[in-house]
Design an enzyme around this catalytic site. Structure first.
Site, PDB file in Angstrom:
ATOM      1  N   ASP A  45       0.962  -0.875   0.054  1.00 54.97           N
ATOM      2  CA  ASP A  45       0.094  -0.123  -0.187  1.00 54.97           C
ATOM      3  C   ASP A  45       0.677   1.209   0.194  1.00 54.97           C
ATOM      4  O   ASP A  45       1.524   1.747   1.018  1.00 54.97           O
ATOM      5  CB  ASP A  45      -0.917  -0.231   1.404  1.00 54.97           C
ATOM      6  CG  ASP A  45      -1.645   1.229   1.122  1.00 54.97           C
ATOM      7  OD1 ASP A  45      -2.084   2.201   0.470  1.00 54.97           O
ATOM      8  OD2 ASP A  45      -2.887   0.794   1.879  1.00 54.97           O
ATOM      9  N   HIS A  46       1.559   1.973  -0.819  1.00 54.85           N
ATOM     10  CA  HIS A  46       1.879   2.724  -1.721  1.00 54.85           C
ATOM     11  C   HIS A  46       1.222   4.333  -0.785  1.00 54.85           C
ATOM     12  O   HIS A  46       2.793   5.130  -0.295  1.00 54.85           O
ATOM     13  CB  HIS A  46       2.144   3.511  -3.213  1.00 54.85           C
ATOM     14  CG  HIS A  46       3.479   3.564  -3.259  1.00 54.85           C
ATOM     15  ND1 HIS A  46       4.481   4.054  -2.347  1.00 54.85           N
ATOM     16  CD2 HIS A  46       4.396   3.699  -3.723  1.00 54.85           C
ATOM     17  CE1 HIS A  46       4.909   4.587  -2.888  1.00 54.85           C
ATOM     18  NE2 HIS A  46       5.370   3.814  -4.165  1.00 54.85           N
ATOM     19  N   ARG A  47       0.476   4.027  -0.038  1.00 48.83           N
ATOM     20  CA  ARG A  47       0.045   5.214   0.747  1.00 48.83           C
ATOM     21  C   ARG A  47       1.378   5.573   2.610  1.00 48.83           C
ATOM     22  O   ARG A  47       1.751   6.409   2.669  1.00 48.83           O
ATOM     23  CB  ARG A  47      -0.868   5.432   0.925  1.00 48.83           C
ATOM     24  CG  ARG A  47      -2.434   5.769   0.630  1.00 48.83           C
ATOM     25  CD  ARG A  47      -3.202   5.530   0.248  1.00 48.83           C
ATOM     26  NE  ARG A  47      -3.569   4.563   0.661  1.00 48.83           N
ATOM     27  CZ  ARG A  47      -5.329   3.284   1.486  1.00 48.83           C
ATOM     28  NH1 ARG A  47      -6.334   4.692   1.064  1.00 48.83           N
ATOM     29  NH2 ARG A  47      -5.095   2.229   1.495  1.00 48.83           N
TER      30      ARG A  47
END
Length: 439
Positions: free
Chosen positions: A411-413
């Protein structure tokens, strides 16, 4: 006063449930805390308990039918108490006397499909319609059989011709018990579908007979599990920005450890080694052990690894708690037990909820590599392929080694690419030097 039994939310994502089996029949006595029905949720089959003592006066949702969470599925009351099952049509046909006074808005009136809906306090029940009115209306006599969806599905799976089955339901409708009786009497469908295989060989998949001419497609209702999977995947893939990192792992030493365990009569699979390595790698890279929930980032201190298990209706991820501090033998035993109960839909919600990371393994299907979608609220998942002999370069020479591909989805967040790469470095090092997993 009769009391409705409402369908409870048996899992965090449950919105409806199918009645698989009534454990009590109308007229049976029930006690508080006693299971009265088995319900198929979006993830597993769980039991519904009664919160009152009394007698099961009326079943509102028959076996094989689906009810909404919070909607009544049965009525419990005192022995001999009469449920006003026949009064509903009279009430529905009595709007004339109320013409002198302002009529309530139509939306306020109980709709026909709202069976047994409450109109007052917890013990007040509106008149309940007969079972014939509760069941979905059978098809008109236009050449189509009157049969419940469950009966049709059972007949289709067993190769049974419904035209030869006598229905015992309302208006001659074919229901589950009719199909079960027909299967028990003939036994032909079961014998055909389950022909014994030669010793030592798996039973071959049945080959469907060729069909000539055009036929209408079979229609199967979407299961509760498939609905939730569809909903969650639609939310996750566009809503969670994924990134992917892939490495190839030399599995020669890991396979030696597996053989050593086997010689010591300890059942350890390749997937058990991967789960253990995934857990230890997460402990060494704690910044990956996180979850984004709203405007907060949760930093987990325990390492709980989900294992993706394919079942008939879709996919479920039972979780091995504290996998980083458990032995390979313990992980192996828990994995087998959880997977077996997952296939029987016998997991409890706490056994497939949460988790730090998931391992999804398609190697047993001969898949070399693939990319997996994150299982929310987790922030990462590891997809592993088959262990296979491949040509690799070692010290300037081409040699054959047993290798495996592993892909990290993050999850690149809240997880950056560098963190994902560092995590895979740890995973690779642990599997290539698996003795580190034993300490």
């Amino acid at each position: 006063m009769a009391i409705e039994v409402q369908l409870p939310a048996l899992s965090p994502t449950m919105t409806e449930g199918k009645i698989v089996k009534w454990l009590k029949k109308e007229g049976d006595s029930v006690s508080s805390g006693e299971a009265i029905a088995e319900v198929e949720t979006d993830k597993s089959n769980l039991e519904v308990e009664s919160f009152d003592d009394g007698v099961l006066l009326k079943i509102l949702v028959p076996e094989g039918e689906t009810g909404k969470v919070g909607a009544p599925i049965a009525v419990i009351g005192a022995k001999g108490e009469k449920v006003q099952a026949s009064a509903a049509p009279a009430k529905a046909a009595a709007p004339a006397p109320a013409a002198a006074s302002p009529a309530p808005p139509p939306a306020a009136k109980p709709q026909p499909e709202e069976r047994g809906q409450r109109t007052g306090g917890p013990a007040q029940v509106v008149p309940i319609r007969r079972a014939e009115e509760q069941a979905p209306a059978p098809a008109e006599d236009n050449g189509r059989l009157r049969a419940s969806p469950l009966a049709k599905r059972m007949a289709r799976e067993e190769g049974l011709d419904l035209a030869a089955v006598q229905g015992s339901g309302p208006s001659g409708r074919i229901v589950k018990r009719d199909v079960e009786a027909a299967i028990g009497q003939s036994g032909q469908a079961a014998a055909t579908a389950r022909a014994p295989a030669p010793a030592g060989r798996p039973a071959p998949a049945p080959v469907p007979a060729p069909v000539f001419g055009r036929r209408e497609p079979d229609v199967t209702p979407v299961s509760g599990m498939r609905k939730i999977i569809s909903q969650r995947m639609a939310e996750v893939k566009p809503g969670v920005p994924h990134f992917y990192v892939t490495v190839d792992i030399d599995m020669e030493e890991a396979l030696k450890v597996r053989e050593q365990a086997k010689a010591a009569e300890v059942k350890v699979s390749v997937n058990d080694l991967i789960v253990k390595a995934a857990a230890v790698a997460l402990r060494r890279q704690p910044k990956v052990n996180v979850s984004l929930q709203g405007d907060r980032i949760l930093q987990f201190h325990n390492v709980d690894v989900g294992i993706a298990v394919a079942i008939e209706d879709g996919l479920i991820t039972p979780v091995i708690r504290d996998a980083d501090i458990k032995t390979l033998g313990t992980i192996s035993a828990e994995s087998r037990e959880l997977a077996e109960r997952a296939r029987r839909k016998a997991l409890k919600p706490e056994e497939y909820s949460g988790g730090s990371i998931t391992v999804s393994n398609l190697g047993m299907f001969g898949v070399d590599s693939f990319i997996a979608v994150i299982n929310p609220p987790q922030a990462s998942i590891v997809a592993v392929g088959a262990v296979a002999e491949r040509a690799v370069v070692r010290e300037g020479k081409v040699v054959v080694r047993k290798t495996m591909s592993a892909t990290f989805s993050g999850d690149h967040r809240i997880v950056d690419g560098a963190l994902g790469a560092q995590y895979l470095q740890e995973l690779k090092a642990l599997l290539e030097q698996p003795t580190r997993l034993l300490f």
